[in-house]
Structures are given as C-alpha cells and as structure tokens.
Write a protein that holds these residues in place. Structure first.
Motif, short mmCIF file in Angstrom:
data_model
loop_
_atom_site.label_atom_id
_atom_site.label_comp_id
_atom_site.label_asym_id
_atom_site.label_seq_id
_atom_site.Cartn_x
_atom_site.Cartn_y
_atom_site.Cartn_z
N ALA A 220 46.44 16.59 90.39
CA ALA A 220 47.39 17.01 91.41
C ALA A 220 47.67 18.49 91.21
CB ALA A 220 48.68 16.20 91.33
N ALA A 221 48.01 19.17 92.32
CA ALA A 221 48.24 20.62 92.25
C ALA A 221 49.29 21.03 93.27
CB ALA A 221 46.93 21.37 92.52
N VAL A 222 50.12 21.98 92.85
CA VAL A 222 51.10 22.60 93.74
C VAL A 222 50.97 24.11 93.60
CG1 VAL A 222 53.54 22.91 94.28
CG2 VAL A 222 52.72 20.68 93.50
N ALA A 223 51.00 24.83 94.72
CA ALA A 223 50.95 26.29 94.69
C ALA A 223 51.98 26.86 95.66
CB ALA A 223 49.55 26.79 95.07
N TRP A 224 52.66 27.91 95.22
CA TRP A 224 53.59 28.65 96.07
C TRP A 224 53.00 30.02 96.35
CZ3 TRP A 224 57.95 27.19 98.52
CH2 TRP A 224 58.59 26.01 98.11
N ILE A 225 52.89 30.36 97.62
CA ILE A 225 52.43 31.69 98.03
C ILE A 225 53.63 32.43 98.60
CG2 ILE A 225 50.82 32.99 99.48
CD1 ILE A 225 49.14 30.39 99.67
N ARG A 226 53.86 33.62 98.09
CA ARG A 226 54.98 34.42 98.60
C ARG A 226 54.41 35.58 99.43
NH1 ARG A 226 60.33 36.23 95.24
NH2 ARG A 226 61.31 37.51 96.87
N PHE A 227 54.62 35.51 100.74
CA PHE A 227 54.14 36.55 101.64
C PHE A 227 55.16 37.70 101.71
CE2 PHE A 227 51.64 32.93 103.01
CZ PHE A 227 50.42 33.49 103.34
N ARG A 232 57.90 31.83 102.36
CA ARG A 232 57.47 31.06 101.19
C ARG A 232 56.61 29.92 101.69
NH1 ARG A 232 60.93 35.24 100.23
NH2 ARG A 232 61.98 35.07 98.21
N TYR A 233 55.43 29.80 101.11
CA TYR A 233 54.44 28.83 101.61
C TYR A 233 54.05 27.91 100.46
CZ TYR A 233 50.78 27.48 105.00
OH TYR A 233 50.00 26.81 105.91
N ARG A 234 54.36 26.64 100.59
CA ARG A 234 54.09 25.66 99.54
C ARG A 234 52.92 24.77 99.93
NH1 ARG A 234 55.11 20.37 97.94
NH2 ARG A 234 55.90 20.08 95.81
N ILE A 235 51.94 24.65 99.03
CA ILE A 235 50.77 23.81 99.24
C ILE A 235 50.72 22.77 98.14
CG2 ILE A 235 48.23 23.79 99.08
CD1 ILE A 235 48.30 26.53 100.50
N GLU A 236 50.50 21.51 98.51
CA GLU A 236 50.36 20.44 97.52
C GLU A 236 49.20 19.54 97.90
OE1 GLU A 236 52.80 16.86 95.22
OE2 GLU A 236 53.82 18.06 96.75
N VAL A 237 48.39 19.21 96.91
CA VAL A 237 47.27 18.29 97.08
C VAL A 237 47.20 17.40 95.84
CG1 VAL A 237 45.89 19.82 98.55
CG2 VAL A 237 45.63 19.96 96.08
#
Length: 356
Positions: A220-227, A232-237
């Motif tokens: 499992a993975a979570v990533a936060w991208i800060r533009f 704030r952009y959160r991605i989870e797979v």
C-alpha cells in the motif's frame, strides 16, 4: 505519411496488448494491427483469432524487420520499455509504450532522445486521461463549481490476500520488473494530478507499506503532492482495504465533489465491448455528489472516451495533428513518481527534480 492505414505491431499479448491496445486499435479508423509478438502458444492462437491473417512473431527483431509495421505498441513489463522503445526508434518505427513509461526519468530521457534523433513519434498510453470520473473532475474545476480547490484526494484501494508462495510470483509483484501498485495505478493517478494542476510542485511526501512476506514491492502507498498554487493532492493505492475510499474527494472554498467507483470502460473492454463516447461510458449519476453554491441543477458525469487516445495517434501520424499525450508530459509524471519513491525510502519530504 501518405498511406491510408498505419500498420501496427503489438509487442506482448496479455491483458494490455489484447484488451486495451488491440481492441481500441481495431476500433480506430486509420490503424491496422498487422503483427503480434508473443512466445505464448495460447496467446498466439488468440491473436490469430482476434485478427485473422495477422503475422505472429516469436522475436521482437522479426517485428522490427517487417516493412509493413509503422507503429510499435509496447505492452510488456515495465523494465523492458526503455530497451524496446530505443530499438524501435533506431529502426524508424513510431512508438506507443504502455504506462508506466520507464523505471526512471533517466530511462525516459533516453527514450525521448532516441525518438527525436530518428524523427519518430513517441507517446505513452495514459488512457485514464479519458476516464469518465477524471473528465468529470476536470469539468467541475474548469467551471469553477467548487471555487478555489484546496484538497484533492484520489484513491484506488482494494483488498487482496498475499500471493501463494507455492506459485511463481507475477512480474507486477517484483521490484526488478518495476512492479507495485504505485507504478501501476499510481502511474495514472500521478499523471492525472499533473494534468489538473501542472508541474509547479513544491514537494512530495510518501509512505509505502510492505506487508506481504517475500514480496519486495509495496502493499500500500500514500503520497502527498504540494502544488505551488496551494493545492494539496493526496494519492492512495494498495491492497489492504476491505472497505474502500471514494475514487475522488475534491474540496474547495465553494463546494465539494465526491465520486465513487471506477470508470466503466475497462470492464466493458474485458467483456469484448468498446463503449467509449457512449452513455455507458459515463459514471452513474448516483456515484457522483456535487455540493456547491453555483452547482448546476442537472449535474451529469462526463462520458469516458478511451478511443480518443488512438484516434489522436492516427491523426498525428496521418494528418500531422498535435499529439495529445506527449512523452515529455508522461516524463513529468514519472519525475513526481520518482520523488515519491525516494520520499518513501528516506522518510523525508522531497523536492521534484527535472520537471519541464
């Protein structure tokens, strides 16, 4: 290119080669599947049944030697993409490579240089730029229905049991082949983030969990991208969620949008049907909830359109139309993915390097 049809060679005839590329190409005027490369006997038979008269090669070099092949479509494991694409460019073949483009930005740059040096088209199959759910989010943002966007959460989470140790481990569960959910679904979700908000990115922070014994890719993975625009952009797979999350949860100063479930086009393709552009290619209305002051009274999801990808490839090769998915745009998403992988490994917030 003056000929009326582009000769296509499919490299690999598994799920990607047959269901996604093969079916969509078959439905696209101006493109014609003329050859398939596979060593699997049952897949060779399947290719000949799907495309009567198609040439079936056991070796990639045979495809590159075929003068009737103008476009090579690479649907093989991730770690083979760079080598196969560079070889195709050297033989003056145009190239579509399945996502993820390559294992690293350095590999992607080598592919781009090879395509430019030999004057051939290079594109990456980012078909989920034409998902119904993504197009609906894109429309909601463009129309200003939620106002200034603050937080976007984009998730594809499922539950899977660990693989059977008595059986061979699939390549998608092996790090050396570029496996793992963050290079699979994550490749789409990061690409969508960059399409929505561009490459002005301050930082990325990611956390990967490794829960399956004997498997060296993340469970499992979570990533936060800060533009830099403040989003704030959160991605989870991943594979640890018996209860899922919304596919999208978008919040802004004027409203919010929630979308549940996945675009229906993949399921239809697996049934042998291309439903792109039709009402069947749209998310169900009940899967989408929009709450905003200026929201339309009749809010309908936008139909998906996977055919748009290969229609654009045909238009680019036959009529010189601009390429919808450039290799450079896919490379930018790969730079974000590379930063997320570094962040997960180090536990640090990481700046994204080399964005164009």
């Amino acid at each position: 290119m003056s000929r009326s049809a582009i000769g296509v060679g499919l490299v690999g005839y598994g799920l990607a080669g047959r269901v996604f590329h093969g079916m969509l190409i078959k439905a696209t005027p101006g493109l014609e599947v003329r050859a398939v490369v596979t060593q699997n006997p049952s897949r060779r038979q399947q290719a000949q049944a799907d495309f009567p008269g198609v040439k079936v090669y056991a070796r990639y070099e045979e495809l590159l030697d075929d003068p009737g092949i103008d476009l090579v479509v690479i649907g093989t494991p991730h770690d083979t993409h760079k080598e196969l694409a560079v070889a195709a460019a050297a033989r003056k073949k145009h190239i579509v490579v399945d996502k993820i483009m390559a294992l690293s930005v350095a590999e992607a740059d080598e592919m781009i240089r090879a395509a430019k040096a030999h004057g051939v088209l290079l594109s990456v199959f980012q078909n989920r730029r034409w998902d119904s759910d993504f197009l609906t989010v894109k429309k909601a943002l463009a129309r200003g229905w939620i106002g200034e966007p603050y937080v976007v959460e984009s998730s594809v989470v499922r539950y899977s049991a660990p693989p059977d140790p008595a059986k061979p481990l699939p390549w998608r569960m092996q790090a050396r082949h570029g496996g793992g959910p963050f290079r699979d679904w994550g490749a789409h979700l990061v690409d969508q983030a960059v399409q929505l908000f561009g490459t002005e990115i301050d930082s990325v922070y990611a956390d990967f969990q490794y829960r399956w014994p004997g498997v060296d890719v993340e469970t499992a993975a979570v990533a936060w991208i800060r533009f830099r625009n403040g989003v704030r952009y959160r991605i989870e797979v991943g594979h640890i969620s018996k209860i899922g999350r919304p596919r999208w949860y978008v919040r802004g100063d004027q409203g919010a949008l929630v979308i549940e479930g996945l675009d229906p086009q993949e399921a239809a393709l697996k049934e042998g049907r291309v439903v792109a552009k039709s009402r069947e290619a749209a998310m169900p209305k009940e899967a989408c909830t929009l709450k905003a002051k200026d929201a339309p009274l009749e809010f309908s999801p936008v139909p998906g359109d996977y055919l748009a990808y290969y229609e654009n490839i045909a238009g680019a090769l036959l009529r010189g139309e601009p390429l919808a998915v450039t290799a450079e745009s896919a490379r930018n998403a790969l730079a974000v993915i590379e930063a997320a992988i570094e962040s997960a490994a180090t536990g640090q917030v990481v700046s994204v390097k080399g964005l164009a």
